[in-house]
Design a protein around this motif. Structure first.
Motif, PDB file in Angstrom:
ATOM      1  N   PRO A  18       0.832  -1.202   0.000  1.00 30.75           N
ATOM      2  CA  PRO A  18       0.000   0.000   0.000  1.00 30.75           C
ATOM      3  C   PRO A  18       0.872   1.260   0.000  1.00 30.75           C
ATOM      4  CG  PRO A  18       0.064  -0.970   2.185  1.00 30.75           C
ATOM      5  CD  PRO A  18       0.808  -1.897   1.291  1.00 30.75           C
ATOM      6  N   PRO A  19       0.317   2.325  -0.484  1.00 36.81           N
ATOM      7  CA  PRO A  19       1.107   3.565  -0.537  1.00 36.81           C
ATOM      8  C   PRO A  19       1.438   4.069   0.856  1.00 36.81           C
ATOM      9  CG  PRO A  19      -1.160   3.991  -1.148  1.00 36.81           C
ATOM     10  CD  PRO A  19      -1.024   2.517  -1.027  1.00 36.81           C
ATOM     11  N   GLU A  20       2.605   4.635   0.981  1.00 36.34           N
ATOM     12  CA  GLU A  20       3.014   5.163   2.294  1.00 36.34           C
ATOM     13  C   GLU A  20       3.133   6.678   2.276  1.00 36.34           C
ATOM     14  OE1 GLU A  20       6.601   3.075   2.798  1.00 36.34           O
ATOM     15  OE2 GLU A  20       5.657   1.344   3.755  1.00 36.34           O
ATOM     16  N   GLY A 397      -1.541   1.877  -5.103  1.00 35.17           N
ATOM     17  CA  GLY A 397      -0.458   1.204  -4.399  1.00 35.17           C
ATOM     18  C   GLY A 397       0.864   1.896  -4.656  1.00 35.17           C
ATOM     19  N   LYS A 398       1.889   1.275  -4.190  1.00 33.98           N
ATOM     20  CA  LYS A 398       3.216   1.866  -4.282  1.00 33.98           C
ATOM     21  C   LYS A 398       3.702   1.962  -5.716  1.00 33.98           C
ATOM     22  CE  LYS A 398       5.850   0.980  -0.108  1.00 33.98           C
ATOM     23  NZ  LYS A 398       6.742   0.004   0.495  1.00 33.98           N
ATOM     24  N   LYS A 403      -0.384   8.122  -3.269  1.00 34.64           N
ATOM     25  CA  LYS A 403      -0.247   8.662  -1.926  1.00 34.64           C
ATOM     26  C   LYS A 403      -1.274   8.007  -1.030  1.00 34.64           C
ATOM     27  CE  LYS A 403       1.422  12.888  -3.747  1.00 34.64           C
ATOM     28  NZ  LYS A 403       0.935  13.895  -4.658  1.00 34.64           N
ATOM     29  N   SER A 404      -1.014   8.094   0.219  1.00 33.99           N
ATOM     30  CA  SER A 404      -1.941   7.439   1.135  1.00 33.99           C
ATOM     31  C   SER A 404      -3.266   8.196   1.116  1.00 33.99           C
ATOM     32  CB  SER A 404      -1.319   7.398   2.517  1.00 33.99           C
ATOM     33  OG  SER A 404      -1.958   8.255   3.370  1.00 33.99           O
TER      34      SER A 404
ATOM     35  N   ILE B  32      -7.549   2.095  11.651  1.00 39.21           N
ATOM     36  CA  ILE B  32      -6.340   2.094  10.838  1.00 39.21           C
ATOM     37  C   ILE B  32      -6.616   2.660   9.447  1.00 39.21           C
ATOM     38  CG2 ILE B  32      -4.702   0.564   9.675  1.00 39.21           C
ATOM     39  CD1 ILE B  32      -4.987  -1.255  12.190  1.00 39.21           C
ATOM     40  N   ARG B  33      -7.775   2.338   8.957  1.00 36.90           N
ATOM     41  CA  ARG B  33      -8.080   2.723   7.573  1.00 36.90           C
ATOM     42  C   ARG B  33      -7.913   4.239   7.378  1.00 36.90           C
ATOM     43  NH1 ARG B  33     -12.539   3.645   4.270  1.00 36.90           N
ATOM     44  NH2 ARG B  33     -13.830   4.138   6.062  1.00 36.90           N
ATOM     45  N   PRO B  34      -7.105   4.628   6.429  1.00 37.09           N
ATOM     46  CA  PRO B  34      -6.940   6.064   6.215  1.00 37.09           C
ATOM     47  C   PRO B  34      -8.214   6.651   5.630  1.00 37.09           C
ATOM     48  CG  PRO B  34      -5.818   4.824   4.519  1.00 37.09           C
ATOM     49  CD  PRO B  34      -6.347   3.829   5.479  1.00 37.09           C
TER      50      PRO B  34
END
Lengths: 1028, 430
Positions: A18-20, A397-398, A403-404, B32-34
């Protein structure tokens, strides 16, 4: 050609997970080249500065095609939508559901109470005068119900009987239980608030455009848009685009073909397949299709109804009459006209992670049987022929550098541009993906829009040298962004120049309007955008924008052409400047400086460098907003010389950039900046549009009425005849006033016809002698200034001194008789003695004066004359003795201090006094007591004051009297004399000052004397004269 | 924006306390879920901002608007004012301002009429050191800028300086950037090697030869490193293979290419297979090997342009079973509308079909046709297509007609009725 895959792709990391990265700002799209690649072409011709020139290319090209708006504002194409919705105020809070329930109960009572009402109805009687048996009389309730129609008075008293019924029936009467209704309503309001911020149901946009075949070289398109209050009538509008002399014109004169639908149009998807234009229209639960054949009217094909809300409808660009439909439940259908929709995918959950979103989207891909199935988390390619064949095309995703928190907003198959390309937009970026190489974006932009783009339109490159254009539109703020890119076939995709923001309707031209109208217009123009489409021809790009209120706007962009023409234009523009531009004094000064810039070794940061000369230029430019374009040219004109200089010193690598610069310069010179610079025709169009909008709005106003109470019976009836008379009189008065004004005369009461004024008579003069009671006498005494004396008389405080005086008088008489000297003064006494009891005392003084210093008395000024002749002053003489003493000790300094301002007048008075004092000194040969008495008499007004000041010393009066007597009778003692003289000399100054300060009271006394005691003084004078 | 996220997160978690009936796991998941940032409302964040922050925010907005409308000079003025933000005392905002100024500054310089390379250098150098967090990224961009302007040696110098840079703990994006810096460094080594090679070939000189080898060594080490990472490394792989081939290290080259094509960790890159195919073809590998490579490629990208070649390879192959595979390949190719007007593909189909017919494999044709009948007719054989083909490409029309004739044997004859009528009509006309 289109089937080729780029021989080399830009380097890219492939990471899982997942994107960080978190979005910190929205400016990632600038200042980056992305990645770099070696071009195919071999090292360029020869060496330059020892370095080979290699054809490198960046993923984000900085210089690209330039599209310049022709006008600085959008053009309204249609008259304002009559029933257009404007959000009234901010969205209502979910907590306000009670208000909504109330509204529902009041205005939709049949829905909320009908069932229970019927059941209970037979037990209630609403007829006031006809009581029924076994029924409850509700006559009074009728009033309550009737009043509900009106705006309610806030301070209305609550009727207890209504409350009682409310408590009794509250649980029973509603058809829908209140608790349930409230819960559902709250949910709905929460949903609506979310919708206000972003509406996923209008993804894709409600504006479609089908190009029609060129007939007689006319550029025709068919615009498809909804109108009406609920955007439920579908319009097919033939639009002719004309490009006369470089000025584009959108001709909307054809009338549109209207289909009235049953639901609000949510999405219009159009495609031209082979020789037909196909239109798919999505509503909430149904989808319809229309076909536009060349030379024929648009014709509806088929309508399908869905059980769940439909979220996406797209037309196949490959096969005529095929559509894909996606619904909220996650089902996706392939719908071929004439056949039953075939479900090829049913996804209950989100694709890659749980996003809890119902939004699903379906698109076609390069293969007619492979579809893109997307939701907020990504997109998959699904083969509709087999149930389990699908693979990832794009995922948050990455790998894609997401971006998150990033989510997919809309996906679009770019079939008309490239058969294998798909466009995906998120809140932050726009991605182009090649389905032959999934997961890795072929190109990625940070679109830098403030709200997520949910409308996209792609326009193919007209030839290999030009770029493909992507238009992204967002709902909020109606943002529209133009992106250019090239490549995709043999070359990898490269973005072409920076993205450009187009004008939005809400930035439209606003004439000077009244504030409330301005507000209305702003509200109307500022609604959410609802659609976007564009068409291009002859180097013009026409963008159509549609708002949720049902208004259609367009703007045209012009492709900025080659450099050679721009150079020509530039020189022409330069000529213009010389004519128009302001004092070109600073121009020669500027040019050498600019030339010198290249030689400087720059260590300063760019900001500093940029800010100096340009800043002045720009400032000037701002001030001359009318000449903005022209002044710009001026600056650029001076710059071209600069660029030329540079070209000569750096031969090989820069020509391209110099060309770009020149292009840039030209582009800027054409680019309009200020909405005020719009052409006159456009201003006129806007004016008309705004006027018709405001007309609509004024007609539309309606609100709940106020309840009116009749108050006629309260008012007193006014007779008509009286009113008439009154009117006439006012008219006359007005005329008279006008005449007076004209002739500049006085307008007096007599001249008017007003009733005569009441005259109040002046009251008669009061004769104090008529009032003999104590109070009146005291008042008249105090009016005359003798209030104290009156009291002393009244209380008998001066009895002793009177007795003394009498005694003295007798003694004098005796003495006179003894000397046989019959003097005139004797006649004085007799003449004055008739006055009153006091006269005896006063006559005695005058006797003294008369006898001892007659010359003095006559030479006295009137001011001094008065106190002497004042009868009341003399009784105070007993206190005189103490006066000089206290003067010397306590009072002198204060008194002098306080009287200083009057020193000049006091000098005059002193002069007046100089005479008596000198006389005093001359008369030293006279007996001592006489002189003392005389000074006392001079100071008599002072005594009055002193008296009031030192009244507390009165208790030692007896003692003082003794002193006085001793001074009278023991004055011949030599020891006392020098003290006396000394005191007197002291007194002469301060005493006069005293007098002066009491000048006012003196004047008063004089007046009273003139009036009342003239008799007393005049015979005195006469007689004294008579004496000489 | 991150503040809002935090706030939203908090409010969400607070809201979740109310759901007493939701299971523990679900609650954790919710926390947790953004939060989705479908819409960013900044009004909350603005409530507490100071005057300085407000003015800098407004200034930034002005810059943004000017830049989005391509008013570069106006933007430059605003930017000079915006540089004050660097004095912000909060560390976060300061580093953010650094990045913003760097990005906006370079973009403005790109389009500003009187910007020069020196300005770029000055800006890059300053921003590199003021925003240490972005050092690697800025270095990379700086060298790109130099490269694009033809200063390859300067760019190389920049990259090698950046490659040896160490500062504190590396963040993930920064380490990626450093990897890229190394890779580009190696790539530039290769470019210089390539230049040396072309100059050396003319004059045999030992010393320059040695220099060339040293470049090769440098390049090979760094390129090997980056190629070992999963990703798309087309230019790096190509240059590495080029060098290996020059030094006759075919085995290593093949290994690299095979790894690049077949490693599961790598994305499915059609180019990787193409490179391998081209490499093998260059070195005259047997057709069976080529077919095996193209088979994989066909599986990945059925619409690839090499599929025609694959088809011919299969038809001409002696291996049993290969011929049968050829028919779906060409049919698949023509499934794609992008190939529908390609004469060669239709010719290929015709050839394959005639071969099949000759060999009595008509049932296979029938099988393929059955799958496609529904959309092929509307996609390829509408009257409109015939008309259009007759205008643009009559040869294509002929080939399509022949194919239709062969296909017509398997379906109902009236499928192509309209099309045939049209063809007859057209041929009568000419």
């Amino acid at each position: 050609m289109a089937n080729r895959f780029p021989a080399q792709l830009f380097p890219h990391f492939y990471q899982d997970g997942p994107p960080e990265h978190r979005a910190k700002h929205v400016y990632d799209g600038w200042g980056s080249y992305g990645q770099i690649l070696r071009g195919d072409d071999e090292p360029a011709q020869g060496e330059m500065e020892g370095e080979m020139l290699w054809g490198f290319k960046a993923q984000h090209k900085k210089k690209g095609e330039m599209w310049i708006p022709v006008e600085p504002v959008v053009t309204p194409l249609l008259p304002p939508n009559k029933a257009g919705k404007i959000p009234s105020g901010p969205p209502s809070s979910p907590d306000n559901f009670t208000e909504h329930i109330q509204h529902f109960h009041v205005h939709h009572c049949m829905d909320s109470f009908s069932t229970m009402g019927h059941l209970l109805g037979e037990h209630f009687n609403f007829h006031k005068n006809k009581p029924r048996k076994g029924c409850i009389n509700m006559g009074r309730m009728k009033n309550v119900v009737r009043r509900l129609k009106y705006k309610k008075c806030e301070v209305r008293h609550a009727s207890s009987y209504v409350h009682r019924y409310h408590h009794l029936l509250e649980d029973v009467i509603c058809d829908i239980p209140s608790a349930l209704l409230a819960e559902l309503l709250h949910e709905e309001l929460t949903f609506q608030r979310q919708q206000e911020q972003f509406r996923s149901d209008i993804t894709g946009g409600v504006l479609g455009c089908v190009p029609l075949p060129n007939i007689e070289n006319q550029n025709e398109i068919c615009l498809i848009y909804p109108r009406g209050a609920a955007l439920d009538s579908l319009n097919f509008h033939r639009v002719v685009l004309e490009f006369n002399e470089g000025k584009p014109n959108v001709d909307m004169s054809n009338t549109s073909l209207v289909y009235n639908l049953k639901g609000t149009v949510r999405q219009i998807s159009t495609v031209r397949v082979d020789d037909k234009g196909l239109v798919g229209v999505r509503s909430d639960y149904s989808c319809g299709t229309w076909v536009i054949k060349d030379g024929e009217r648009p014709r509806p094909l088929e309508v399908i109804q869905l059980k769940e809300p439909c979220t996406s409808l797209n037309v196949s660009p490959h096969i005529c009459g095929e559509f894909v439909v996606a619904s909220e439940s996650g089902a996706a259908y392939l719908w071929t006209v004439g056949k039953r929709p075939q479900k090829f995918r049913d996804e209950k959950t989100n694709l890659y992670f749980n996003d809890k979103s119902d939004w699903r989207w379906c698109e076609f891909s390069a293969h007619p049987r492979v579809m893109v199935f997307a939701d907020r988390t990504g997109a998959e390619l699904t083969d509709s022929r087999s149930s389990d064949c699908s693979h990832t095309l794009f995922r948050i995703g990455k790998t894609a550098g997401c971006k998150s928190g990033e989510r997919l907003i809309v996906s679009k198959y770019m079939g008309e541009v490239h058969p294998y390309h798909h466009l995906f937009t998120t809140q932050f970026s726009a991605y182009i993906l090649d389905e032959r190489m999934p997961s890795i974006p072929a190109l990625k932009w940070e679109h830098m829009m403030e709200s997520p783009p949910c409308f996209a339109r792609v326009l193919p490159a007209l030839d290999s040298s030009t770029s493909t254009k992507i238009l992204l539109g967002a709902q909020r703020a109606q943002e529209t962004v133009l992106l250019n890119y090239t490549g995709g076939c043999e070359q990898p995709c490269q973005s072409d120049g920076p993205l450009q923001k187009l004008y939005s309707p809400c930035e439209g031209l606003k004439h000077q309007l009244l504030p409330h109208k301005q507000q209305e217009v702003e509200k109307r123009l500022g609604v959410l955008a609802a659609g976007l489409t564009a068409t291009q021809s002859n180097g013009f790009l026409t963008v159509f924008q549609f708002t949720e209120a049902g208004d259609l706007f367009s703007q045209t962009l012009k492709l900025h052409l080659d450099t050679t023409s721009s150079q020509k234009d530039l020189s022409a523009a330069n000529c213009d400047i010389d004519l128009v531009d302001l004092p070109s004094k600073d121009k020669p000064a500027e040019e050498p400086r600019k030339d010198s810039i290249p030689q400087e070794t720059s260590t300063v940061s760019d900001e500093e460098q940029l800010s100096d000369s340009d800043f002045e230029q720009e400032l000037r430019q701002r001030m001359l907003s009318q000449l903005e374009v022209v002044t710009n040219d001026d600056q650029d004109g001076s710059l071209t010389s600069d660029t030329e200089v540079r070209i000569s010193c750096e031969p090989a690598p820069v020509p391209e950039s110099s060309v770009d610069i020149a292009q840039n310069i030209q582009a800027r010179s054409v680019r309009p900046a200020n909405p005020e610079n719009a052409s006159e025709e456009l201003k006129l169009i806007w004016k008309k549009w705004l006027n018709s909008l405001l007309d609509l709005n004024t007609r539309k106003k309606r609100s709940l009425k106020h309840r009116r109470l009749k108050t006629n019976d309260i008012q007193v009836k006014v007779h008509r005849r009286d009113q008439l008379k009154e009117k006439e009189r006012f008219q006359k008065l007005r005329n008279g006033l006008n005449d007076a004004l004209k002739n500049k005369k006085l307008f007096v009461h007599g001249g008017s016809c007003l009733p005569p004024l009441d005259i109040t008579p002046v009251p008669d003069t009061v004769d104090p002698s008529d009032w003999l009671d104590d109070l009146s006498q005291r008042l008249s005494a105090s009016w005359a200034g003798g209030w104290k004396n009156w009291w002393e008389d009244k209380l008998g405080l001066n009895r002793d001194s009177k007795i003394q005086a009498l005694r003295r008088k007798r003694r004098q008489e005796k003495r006179a008789r003894a000397r046989y000297r019959v003097a005139l003064s004797g006649s004085f006494t007799s003449s004055t003695s008739y006055q009153d009891t006091l006269s005896g005392w006063s006559s005695s003084t005058s006797q003294y004066l008369g006898s001892d210093s007659e010359s003095f008395a006559t030479s006295q000024s009137a001011a001094e004359d008065i106190p002497l002749s004042e009868p009341e002053t003399l009784p105070k003489s007993p206190v005189v003795e103490e006066f000089p003493r206290s003067e010397g000790t306590a009072c002198s300094s204060q008194a002098i201090e306080s009287i200083k301002p009057f020193s000049h007048t006091s000098e005059r008075l002193e002069l007046d006094h100089a005479l008596p004092i000198s006389q005093n000194q001359n008369q030293k040969h006279l007996p001592k007591k006489v002189s003392t008495v005389e000074t006392q008499s001079v100071l008599s007004p002072l005594q009055m004051l002193k008296e009031s000041l030192y009244s507390q010393q009165r208790q030692s009066r007896q003692q003082l009297q003794k002193d006085y007597l001793s001074s009278l009778f023991g004055s011949q003692e030599p020891s006392q004399h020098p003290v006396e003289v000394h005191d007197n000399s002291q007194l002469s100054s301060s005493g006069t000052l005293r007098m002066q300060s009491s000048g006012y009271s003196l004047a008063m006394q004089r007046l009273s004397q003139n009036r009342s005691s003239s008799q007393a003084s005049q015979p005195q004078k006469k007689k004294s004269r008579m004496g000489f | 924006m991150d503040d809002i996220e935090a706030e939203l997160g908090i409010s969400r978690s607070v809201g979740n306390e109310d759901f007493s009936d939701s299971s523990e796991d679900e609650r954790v998941a919710r926390k947790i879920r953004p939060p989705i940032l479908l819409h960013s409302s900044t009004a909350q964040a603005r409530a507490k901002e100071s005057g300085f922050h407000e003015s800098s925010r407004l200034c930034l907005k002005a810059i943004r608007d000017a830049m989005l409308h391509h008013h570069w000079q106006e933007a430059a003025q605003y930017l000079s004012a915006y540089s004050q933000t660097l004095e912000d005392t909060t560390v976060n905002k300061q580093s953010l301002a650094c990045e913003i100024i760097w990005r906006l500054g370079t973009e403005i310089l790109q389009h500003h009429p009187n910007s020069r390379l020196e300005d770029f250098n000055a800006l890059y150098e300053q921003m590199k050191n003021s925003g240490v967090k972005n050092y690697a990224k800025i270095c990379l961009e700086h060298s790109f800028h130099l490269l694009l302007n033809g200063h390859i040696y300067d760019a190389k110098r920049q990259l090698s300086v950046a490659a040896s840079w160490r500062y504190g703990k590396q963040s993930v994006p920064q380490s990626l950037d450093l990897k890229l810096i190394h890779a580009y460094c190696g790539f530039l080594d290769y470019v210089i090697w390539h230049m040396k090679k072309s100059s050396v070939s003319e004059a045999e000189d030992n010393s320059s030869n040695r220099e060339m080898h040293s470049y090769f060594r440098q390049a090979s080490v760094t390129l090997q490193e980056i190629i070992a990472q999963p990703g798309v490394w087309d230019p790096f792989v190509l240059s590495y293979v080029d060098m290996l081939e020059f030094y006759n290290d075919q085995e290593e080259a093949l290994k690299v290419l095979q790894n690049y094509a077949y490693n599961k960790d790598y994305p499915s890159n059609p180019n990787a297979h193409v490179y391998l195919y081209q490499f093998l073809k260059r070195h005259e590998a047997p057709p069976a090997k080529l077919i095996s490579i193209l088979k994989v490629l066909h599986h990945l990208v059925p619409s690839h342009e090499l599929m025609q070649e694959y088809c011919y390879l299969l038809v001409n192959s002696v291996v049993p079973g290969h011929l049968e595979e050829s028919l779906p390949v060409v049919f698949n190719l023509l499934d794609y509308p992008s190939w529908k007007n390609d004469l060669d593909t239709w010719n290929c189909l015709l050839t394959v079909m005639t071969v099949f017919k000759r060999k009595g494999l008509q049932h296979l044709i029938a099988n393929e046709w059955k799958q496609r009948k529904d959309f092929w007719l509307t996609m390829h054989y509408r009257a409109y297509h015939g008309r259009k083909d007759s205008e643009l490409n009559r040869e294509l029309l002929l080939v399509k007609a022949k194919v239709a004739k062969l296909l017509g044997e398997h379906g109902k004859p009236d499928h192509f009725f309209k099309y045939k009528l049209l063809i007859i009509f057209i041929f009568l006309m000419f």
